[in-house]
Design an enzyme around this catalytic site. Structure first.
Site, mmCIF file in Angstrom:
data_model
loop_
_atom_site.group_PDB
_atom_site.id
_atom_site.type_symbol
_atom_site.label_atom_id
_atom_site.label_comp_id
_atom_site.label_asym_id
_atom_site.label_seq_id
_atom_site.Cartn_x
_atom_site.Cartn_y
_atom_site.Cartn_z
ATOM 1 N NE ARG A 244 -3.791 0.081 2.864
ATOM 2 C CZ ARG A 244 -4.177 0.418 3.743
ATOM 3 N NH1 ARG A 244 -3.722 -0.264 4.949
ATOM 4 N NH2 ARG A 244 -3.999 1.278 4.453
ATOM 5 C CG HIS B 209 -7.899 6.363 10.859
ATOM 6 N ND1 HIS B 209 -9.267 5.744 9.769
ATOM 7 C CD2 HIS B 209 -8.652 6.870 11.775
ATOM 8 C CE1 HIS B 209 -10.093 5.142 10.381
ATOM 9 N NE2 HIS B 209 -9.747 6.384 11.503
ATOM 10 C CB CYS C 196 14.289 -3.166 21.646
ATOM 11 S SG CYS C 196 12.928 -3.174 20.277
#
Ligand code: OAD
Length: 258
Positions: A71, A120, A150
């Site tokens: 996308r 959003h 991490c």
């Protein structure tokens, strides 16, 4: 070409504040698929919660990261369409126009719209689900994008089902809805809350609320007008109807150009 009502044109000519909610339909004519179209929709082959929830992501990060990567690439290849451009121009022709968008593609901003509340998030943003770092991901041996700090999973900076909307964007969008004289709900199926509630908040607060869509949305029956047609044609026609015939009553002050 489109018969806009006298009421809508008059309301727009006298409006101090216009607010807009947009959804995936606004970007459809740019070549960005919508979510819920039965054939071409982004959810056509998957359950929405498998692609757009933390549980779905943790269950299959490879699938979800790949879906967002595709996308993201698509969004980088496309351009704003005449609907995006007309909204940016309407903002120049009117005293004030703001956009609250459910879209994560950044096309309103690329078209020149300046007041855009991203409800959003943005698909161009990624961060580590564990430590929040926004570093460049590395790809592990299974093809999964991981955090270089991490080792956590890198997720897109979009809002998933079950998550809160970004607080500042939501409060701004709500404020725009409450204070709007005219409110447009454009290219959204209006089934995902709280965004879908904005046109109803606007109407309850006294705005004249108009939907633009190729098919009536879930809330169409509760609005003042529903204009059926593609936003990439309807919005330029509306801009033309508004600016060709009469100037808006409230003119912006323009500095002399020479
Ligand atoms: P949907 O896919 O649910 O709805 C798209 C709407 O656009 C439908 O009502 C179509 O009829 C309409 N439409 C299609 N082409 C159009 C055109 N050319 N002009 C005007 N309207 C057109 O997309 P959204 O309503 O945006 O959330 O979906 C809301 C949210 O659901 C999305 O933001 C996404 C999804 O889950 C997240 O990812 C958090």
């Amino acid at each position: 070409m489109y018969p806009f009502s006298d009421t809508l044109l008059e309301r727009l000519r006298t409006a101090e504040r216009v607010a807009v909610l947009t959804g995936a339909g606004v970007s459809a004519e740019s070549g960005v698929p919508t979510f819920r179209d039965a054939q071409t929709g982004l959810y056509a082959n998957h359950r929405p919660e498998d692609l757009a929830s933390e549980a779905g992501f943790r269950a299959d990060p490879l699938l979800v990261q790949g879906w967002y990567r595709e996308r993201r690439q698509r969004v980088q290849q496309v351009a704003p369409n005449p609907g995006h451009h007309a909204l940016a121009q309407l903002a120049e022709a009117l005293p004030y126009l703001s956009i609250a968008t459910q879209n994560v593609d950044g096309l309103h901003q690329r078209a020149g719209s300046r007041v855009v509340h991203e409800l959003h998030g943005s698909i161009m943003d990624t961060y580590c689900i564990d430590c929040g770092a926004r570093e460049q991901a590395y790809i592990d041996k299974d093809g999964i994008e991981r955090c270089p700090i991490c080792g956590g999973l890198m997720r897109p900076g979009v809002v998933w089902f079950g998550e809160m909307l970004p607080e500042a964007a939501w409060h701004a969008a709500e404020h725009e809805a409450v204070n709007a004289d005219v409110y447009f709900s454009i290219g959204t199926s209006a089934v995902v809350y709280p965004a879908a509630g904005l046109p109803l908040i606007a109407r309850a607060s006294g705005a004249y609320v108009v939907e633009i869509n190729v098919a009536p949305s879930a809330i169409a029956g509760e609005l003042d007008e529903v204009l059926l047609g593609p936003s990439g044609e309807m919005l330029p026609a509306l801009l033309k109807a508004l600016t060709n015939n009469h100037a808006p009553t409230h003119q912006r002050a323009h500095a002399p150009t020479n």
